[in-house]
Enzyme design. Sequence first.
Site, PDB file in Angstrom:
ATOM      1  CE  LYS A 287     -33.905  18.532  -6.858  1.00 21.72           C
ATOM      2  NZ  LYS A 287     -33.300  17.181  -6.863  1.00 21.72           N
ATOM      3  CD  GLU A 375     -22.544   6.309  -5.437  1.00 14.65           C
ATOM      4  OE1 GLU A 375     -23.236   7.154  -6.034  1.00 14.65           O
ATOM      5  OE2 GLU A 375     -21.911   6.547  -4.374  1.00 14.65           O
ATOM      6  NE  ARG A 403     -19.843   8.340  -5.006  1.00 15.29           N
ATOM      7  CZ  ARG A 403     -19.940   9.450  -4.267  1.00 15.29           C
ATOM      8  NH1 ARG A 403     -19.158  10.483  -4.536  1.00 15.29           N
ATOM      9  NH2 ARG A 403     -20.807   9.559  -3.299  1.00 15.29           N
TER      10      ARG A 403
END
Length: 631
Positions: A287, A375, A403
């Site tokens: 990343k 979640e 969610r």
Amino acid sequence: MGKNTFQLLNKIQTPADLRKLSVEQLPQLCKELREDIVDELSVNPGHLASSLGVVEITVALHYVYNTPEDRIVWDVGHQAYGHKILTGRRDQFYTNRCLHGIRPFPTPMESEYDTFTCGHASNSISAALGMAVAARLTKKKRHVVAVIGDGAMSGGLAFEGLNNVSSSPNNMLIILNDNDMSIDRSVGGMQQYLLSLNTSETYNKVRYKVANWLQGKGMLGDDRRHGLIRLNNALKSAISHQQNVFEGMNIRYFGPFDGHDVINIVRLLKQLKNMKGPKMLHLHTVKGKGYKPAEKAATIWHAPGKFDVDTGERVVSDNKSQPPKYQDVFGHTLLELARKNNRIVGVTPAMPTGCSMNIMMDALPSRTFDVGIAEGHAVTFSAGMAKDGLIPFCNIYSAFSQRAYDNIIHDAAILNLPIVICLDRAGLVGQDGPTHHGAFDLAFLRAIPNLTIASPINEHELRNLMYTAQLPGMGTFVIRYPRGHGELIDWRNDMQEVGVGTGRKLCDGQDVAVLSVGPIGNLVTQAITELADEGQHVSVAHYDMRFIKPLDEQLLQEVSQRFHHVITIEDGCIAGGFGSAVVEWMVDHGYHLDIHRLGLPDQFIEHGTVEELRHLTGLDVENIKKTILSV
């Protein structure tokens, strides 16, 4: 670097232009694309590190596949800036995330190259499988690729998709962009599995020899696919001394390979392109690849704001004269409460720095849990702890709490468990757009029994509500607050209990009553002050209701008996929200007043600064003043 120095990138308007290049030119193109992303985001902030990490994958995909006819489904969307630049939006990319400009995440509403909505994580495998099945049933020779990365594999929907991929006839390819990161560093058993997963070199050699022999014998037809995959799995297990979870699901696994070797990725994609059956290509990436500051601190450089390209110095505003962010007040207050109450624990789905739970995580690591991008699990995990005596503070961004709706109902509210659900980023959030605005939580939560729902007007009220929520007998308690800086520089106070379902009158008046909930009440205060300064002869009473559920019935009765004109205002959807709750109460109690509701309109709100979006939706000071005068 100036745009005129990009010799290859300047020639590319669409992926068709990209496919005219030789394979040997692709590393140079990747270098130019990476530099262009860095240059653009240094002056127009966005998601930097994720898009830098997937440059080679992006170039290779558009080089090998015939996009947009072939489908590439991105997951998560903040890794797709290179994709946008290569698909006809480079000239407009300077407007990325700006009002009326390029949208923050890929969407079919913007480009035919964007195959699906991808503002939230973990949906690519399910969506791509649907596209692959549609191609088969409509007899279209179309390739479908899901690119899942930045920790999205930890989401439950990804596993549901994988389970279905293994049992539905399809030829889709799943590319796992494995950078050991989401926004913060990824966590969980799947991440540890990916870190340790390897493919034996001996196995690869033997597999290709066996495959060539079977090909020569005409034994690679579709009807023999599942048997051959089982043979392949057994061969791999015997040679590499490990069982691969993906191949255990009858998904051919390849990797891990270097995700920054664009020439080799092209070779792999060409080999896998026409292979029958579901496949997974595991690519290791870094990343922030190619920009040293981002490589060294990927979390900080996930969305760094403006910065100097040459020095790597971020342009950070002087926050000493500004109130702290609500998230930081939450983080410090949570630690303060946890040190006094050893039953308090913290839970977050992959956002410890985003919600500032990292403050408690650093001080009390054994009592703080990052559960990954999950979640629903975060809520049910919290419910399990609450059932056996703990008091979880479960912090979820408002838009992502959608969610976990079933979990909030089924696992928390039915048993009225003592969970404090803190909804960060409630209301308008700005440039991340419709997938991230916290527009719907008031409307979808207030219908659930056993919930207490509150929103503080400032930092002192946030601390008081957090203190109140962890007291005995409170049950499931929801606190919503916005993104960004608060109201008070001197934000620390001696926390005190707030009576559940009680609001307060901030100022009295005779002509009209304004009922607000949450920090948007500060705009009401400003509007009333400006009207007085402008000499407008209107007397306005302002009530900070503080609780959406239960409502302060005593205050509502006062308003109903004293005023004919009432305005409600909320930083949430107007359909079914706080204003609707007030109207329902009035009707149920026989009051028929002139009520004007201000809130987010019944549409998805696009991206822009919070100030711009407030103006567009009528939630700014000027429109509040106009509404007061009009009634």
